[in-house]
Design a protein around this motif. Structure first.
Motif, PDB file in Angstrom:
ATOM      1  N   THR A   7       0.850  -1.180   0.000  1.00 28.68           N
ATOM      2  CA  THR A   7       0.000   0.000   0.000  1.00 28.68           C
ATOM      3  C   THR A   7       0.886   1.230   0.000  1.00 28.68           C
ATOM      4  O   THR A   7       2.092   1.148   0.204  1.00 28.68           O
ATOM      5  N   PHE A 208      -7.462  -7.864  -0.845  1.00 29.68           N
ATOM      6  CA  PHE A 208      -7.440  -6.443  -0.536  1.00 29.68           C
ATOM      7  C   PHE A 208      -8.858  -6.011  -0.182  1.00 29.68           C
ATOM      8  O   PHE A 208      -9.724  -5.904  -1.052  1.00 29.68           O
ATOM      9  N   ASP A 209      -9.068  -5.758   1.095  1.00 30.54           N
ATOM     10  CA  ASP A 209     -10.398  -5.471   1.635  1.00 30.54           C
ATOM     11  C   ASP A 209     -10.599  -3.957   1.738  1.00 30.54           C
ATOM     12  O   ASP A 209      -9.793  -3.257   2.367  1.00 30.54           O
ATOM     13  N   TYR A 210     -11.680  -3.454   1.111  1.00 35.75           N
ATOM     14  CA  TYR A 210     -11.990  -2.020   1.142  1.00 35.75           C
ATOM     15  C   TYR A 210     -13.217  -1.721   2.011  1.00 35.75           C
ATOM     16  O   TYR A 210     -13.709  -0.594   2.020  1.00 35.75           O
ATOM     17  N   SER A 212     -13.706  -1.198   5.048  1.00 36.56           N
ATOM     18  CA  SER A 212     -13.552  -0.193   6.106  1.00 36.56           C
ATOM     19  C   SER A 212     -13.379   1.210   5.552  1.00 36.56           C
ATOM     20  O   SER A 212     -13.308   2.168   6.318  1.00 36.56           O
ATOM     21  N   GLU A 214     -10.737   1.960   3.692  1.00 34.64           N
ATOM     22  CA  GLU A 214      -9.332   1.999   3.321  1.00 34.64           C
ATOM     23  C   GLU A 214      -8.891   0.588   2.957  1.00 34.64           C
ATOM     24  O   GLU A 214      -9.425  -0.389   3.458  1.00 34.64           O
ATOM     25  N   ARG A 215      -7.905   0.509   2.091  1.00 37.89           N
ATOM     26  CA  ARG A 215      -7.440  -0.784   1.600  1.00 37.89           C
ATOM     27  C   ARG A 215      -6.635  -1.520   2.678  1.00 37.89           C
ATOM     28  O   ARG A 215      -5.658  -0.996   3.205  1.00 37.89           O
ATOM     29  N   LYS A 216      -7.071  -2.731   2.983  1.00 35.15           N
ATOM     30  CA  LYS A 216      -6.356  -3.554   3.956  1.00 35.15           C
ATOM     31  C   LYS A 216      -6.050  -4.907   3.340  1.00 35.15           C
ATOM     32  O   LYS A 216      -6.898  -5.511   2.687  1.00 35.15           O
ATOM     33  N   GLU A 217      -4.833  -5.365   3.570  1.00 38.05           N
ATOM     34  CA  GLU A 217      -4.361  -6.612   2.954  1.00 38.05           C
ATOM     35  C   GLU A 217      -4.507  -7.782   3.922  1.00 38.05           C
ATOM     36  O   GLU A 217      -4.271  -7.650   5.122  1.00 38.05           O
ATOM     37  N   SER A 218      -4.924  -8.920   3.370  1.00 41.88           N
ATOM     38  CA  SER A 218      -5.017 -10.143   4.180  1.00 41.88           C
ATOM     39  C   SER A 218      -4.866 -11.344   3.260  1.00 41.88           C
ATOM     40  O   SER A 218      -4.685 -11.204   2.048  1.00 41.88           O
TER      41      SER A 218
END
Length: 732
Positions: A7, A208-210, A212, A214-218
């Motif tokens: 990111t 890549f989770d949006y 929330s 904001e982009r969060k990686e898992s």
């Protein structure tokens, strides 16, 4: 790209003057009206930090605030530039209108850009006009990528849209159109629809989770891996097929694991050279969110996969007298060569020119040479002038942010170029050059206008000149036959915007009047006439008698005058007077007031008086003789006929040919042009194609285009001619 699995914290979004072409990317957004281009631009600006969470810039406006007309019409009508910065790269995002009437703005955007991002709505699919633009980009090798929008729609199906895009855009190689990510859907809502909340990277195998904002990686779940791996294998094969390493495919098929970094490098190279076209997904940010879904991935694709200006082929450049000039592509120290891709007017600043610099470096307050050649057929006169440019700035919504310079490859706004028009070349005053103009569509919808009042009449000429200077897809015509001012446009929406700009920007109110077609008259049969002009009053009288014969000639012959007088019945000095009189009457018409053509008028005999005959008397007698000949003859009204070429997809050939026949058209033939298209050539009376630009678009769903050229005048059907005579106040 996004599959680099990193990111970008706090990316600075405010664009600045770039110092080197390698730190610039120029990308144009292409797609049909309503596909979500402007919304995507705003989402990219938000993710890049160019606007706040409410989507506003510093003055409270948005990046899409450009023109009051766009707000009133609720659609884009002009090219706009939104520069953002990501990872130290300045990205010039060019947003283009999707409506067909503003294709000139699209063509300007394609000229200014180095790559194209095709925006496709998941709910609407790919329309015919978007396919045509894809083919244009393909013809010049422009790198392209596809982004699917409107994933929030209940009908949205990303996998199906990927298949549709591969079918529409990958005719030569469907495996060159493949997704880089798969959408991740959240739980179903009360309506049974599961919203898209994130993306799964096929190369990185990261989630890549949006959800929330904001982009969060898992890591993806076990249940997601089978679909991911199937799509990943196909993507890897597609990338390897485009790899410059010819051994890579054999090694991969032999079971060797290819390093992800190698795949990303091969992918970026394939995208940059226009041989692989990735499909991505994007959605606007929710209220209060900092990033829209897929926007980080798009920005990484643009900065990592799209070409630098160094890789953009240099358009043709010549000296002012037409000698070719070879220039190094994107040389910041080379001769100055820049092009005006858009001209607009600001009520406070005046004329603003959006300029793409192709060579050299442009700086404020320097004197440049402005060359405009090759658009004379659109009302733009050739010109070569020296002008001192004003301030340089970067547009952002309604703001203009000052910059100190613009290097080769960059786009910049230039103030106070009073003579520069769209399509003009800027170069050094001591080394004037000229760039080859880009191809513009022909305006084929006539709009006849007249000033609403005397005050408007005084301002009309200047307002129209400014309008045409800004938009080379308009053509201004002062028709000498019909005495009408005609503004040729691309369609009704284009015409509406032109009228609105005349009113709101230049303070000119005009009335739209019926467009007149230039008719002609001719004799259908041989006829004779006698003109007698004999008057006696105090002083010299007037005496002139002449006898003429009129006979029809083949089309295109004009008016021919023949002298067959014998014995001096008409003195030699008065024979030119008779000719002048009959030609003047022919220009005024003899039946319905339209010019007479394609006749031979022969002077056979006459009489003169030694005192009372004069030049004026014989002019009048000649005119009277022609009117008398017409009174006893059958006169044809001639209408102009155009040769029309219609390029249409094969599916619409039948309806188009039927429509042409209903317009009294004669189909001359057809021929195949490329794959799946037919060129229909026909001759059609101009009376029948005044609104053909609109009707053809409707008939072919925007997939056909046509051109027209005057062929000749020919007799119109008697019933139509009778109606025209009645309208002219003549007795049939």
């Amino acid at each position: 790209m996004g599959d680099k699995a990193q990111t970008h914290p706090g990316a600075a979004g405010r664009a600045r003057a770039a110092d080197h072409p390698a730190s610039i990317r120029n990308v144009v957004l292409v797609g049909h009206s309503g596909s979500g281009k402007t919304t995507l631009v705003e989402a990219l600006a938000l993710t890049a930090g160019a606007v706040n969470r409410a989507g506003r810039v510093e003055d409270g406006g948005t990046v899409s605030d450009h023109d009051d007309i766009e707000h009133r019409q609720q659609r884009s009508v002009q090219l706009s530039l939104v520069p953002v910065e990501w990872d130290g790269i300045k990205i010039n995002v060019l947003d283009t209108p999707g409506y067909a009437d503003f294709v000139g703005e699209l063509r300007a955007g394609l000229r200014a850009a180095d790559a194209a991002l095709f925006v496709v709505s998941a709910s609407d699919g790919v329309d015919g006009s978007t396919r045509m633009v894809w083919e244009e980009c393909q013809a010049v090798g422009m790198p392209r990528a596809i982004v699917v929008t409107h994933l929030e729609s209940a009908r949205a199906d990303f996998e199906e849209m990927t298949r549709v895009c591969a079918e529409a855009f990958g005719a030569d190689d469907p495996d060159a159109v493949l997704p880089l990510y798969l959408p991740l859907r959240g739980p179903e809502g009360p309506d049974g629809h599961a919203p898209v909340t994130g993306l799964v990277g096929l190369l990185s195998r990261k989630l890549f989770d949006y959800s929330s904002g904001e982009r969060k990686e898992s890591e993806p779940g076990e249940d997601q891996l089978p679909d991911l791996d199937r799509a990943r294998d196909r993507l890897i094969e597609g990338i390897i097929a485009e790899s410059e390493d010819e051994t890579l495919m054999d090694r991969y098929l032999g079971g060797e694991q290819v390093d992800v970094k190698t795949l990303i490098q091969d992918l970026e190279r394939a995208v940059a050279r226009g041989s692989f076209f990735p499909v991505l997904a994007a959605a606007p940010a929710a209220e209060g969110a900092r990033q829209g879904l897929g926007t980080v991935e798009l920005l990484e694709l643009i900065t990592g996969g799209f070409p630098t200006p160094f890789e953009h082929p240099m358009p043709g450049v010549t000296t002012i007298d037409g000698r070719p000039r070879e220039l190094k592509a994107c040389d910041t120290d080379g001769p100055l060569v820049a092009e005006v891709v858009k001209t607009s007017s600001d009520p406070y600043v005046g004329r603003i020119s959006l300029v793409r610099v192709f060579s050299g470096t442009l700086r404020p307050d320097e004197t440049v040479h402005v060359s405009g050649h090759g658009l004379a057929d659109r009302g733009h006169e050739d010109h070569d002038v020296d002008e001192k440019i004003g301030a340089l700035s970067t547009p952002f919504g309604k703001q203009q942010r000052p910059v100190t310079h613009a290097v080769a490859g960059d786009l910049v706004s230039v103030a106070k170029l009073g003579r520069a028009e769209t399509g003009d070349t800027l170069s050094a005053k001591d080394d004037p050059l000229l760039m080859e103009p880009w191809r513009m569509p022909d305006p084929l919808l006539p709009l006849a206008i007249q000033a609403h009042s005397k005050a408007d009449e005084d301002k009309l000429s200047q307002g129209l000149a400014r309008l045409v200077a800004e938009d080379p897809t308009m053509r201004l015509e002062q028709n000498q036959d019909t005495h009408q001012v005609v503004l040729w446009c691309l369609g009704e929406a284009h015409a509406d915007v032109a009228l609105e700009r005349l009113r709101s920007r230049y303070g000119v109110q005009v009335d739209v009047v019926p467009h007149k077609v230039s008719l002609r008259e001719t004799f259908a049969v041989r006829a004779a006439g006698r003109g007698r002009h004999v008057k006696q009053s105090g002083g010299h009288g007037q005496y002139a008698i002449c006898e003429i014969e009129v006979e029809p000639l083949p089309g295109g012959s004009g008016v021919e005058f023949v002298d067959k007088v014998v014995g001096g019945a008409v003195p030699r000095q008065f024979i030119p007077s008779v000719e002048k009189g009959v030609r003047a009457q022919a220009a005024r018409g003899v039946a319905a007031g339209y010019p007479l053509i394609d006749v031979r008028i022969t002077l056979l005999d006459g009489k003169a008086h030694s005192v009372d005959s004069s030049d004026a008397a014989f002019q009048t007698a000649g005119a009277l003789a022609l009117r008398e000949a017409a009174a006893g003859a059958r006169i044809h009204l001639l209408e102009p006929v155009s040769e029309v070429g219609v390029l249409v997809p094969d599916d619409y050939v039948g309806p188009v040919m039927s429509d042409l026949s209903s317009r009294r058209g004669r189909v001359l033939g057809t021929e195949q042009v490329g794959s799946g298209r037919t060129l229909i050539r026909a001759e059609v009376p101009e009376f029948e194609i005044g609104r053909y630009a609109i009707d053809l678009r409707s008939l072919s769903h925007g997939t056909a285009r046509f051109d027209r050229a005057y062929a000749r005048h020919e007799p119109m059907p008697p019933q139509i001619a009778e109606r025209i005579r009645e309208q002219a106040g003549e007795t049939p």
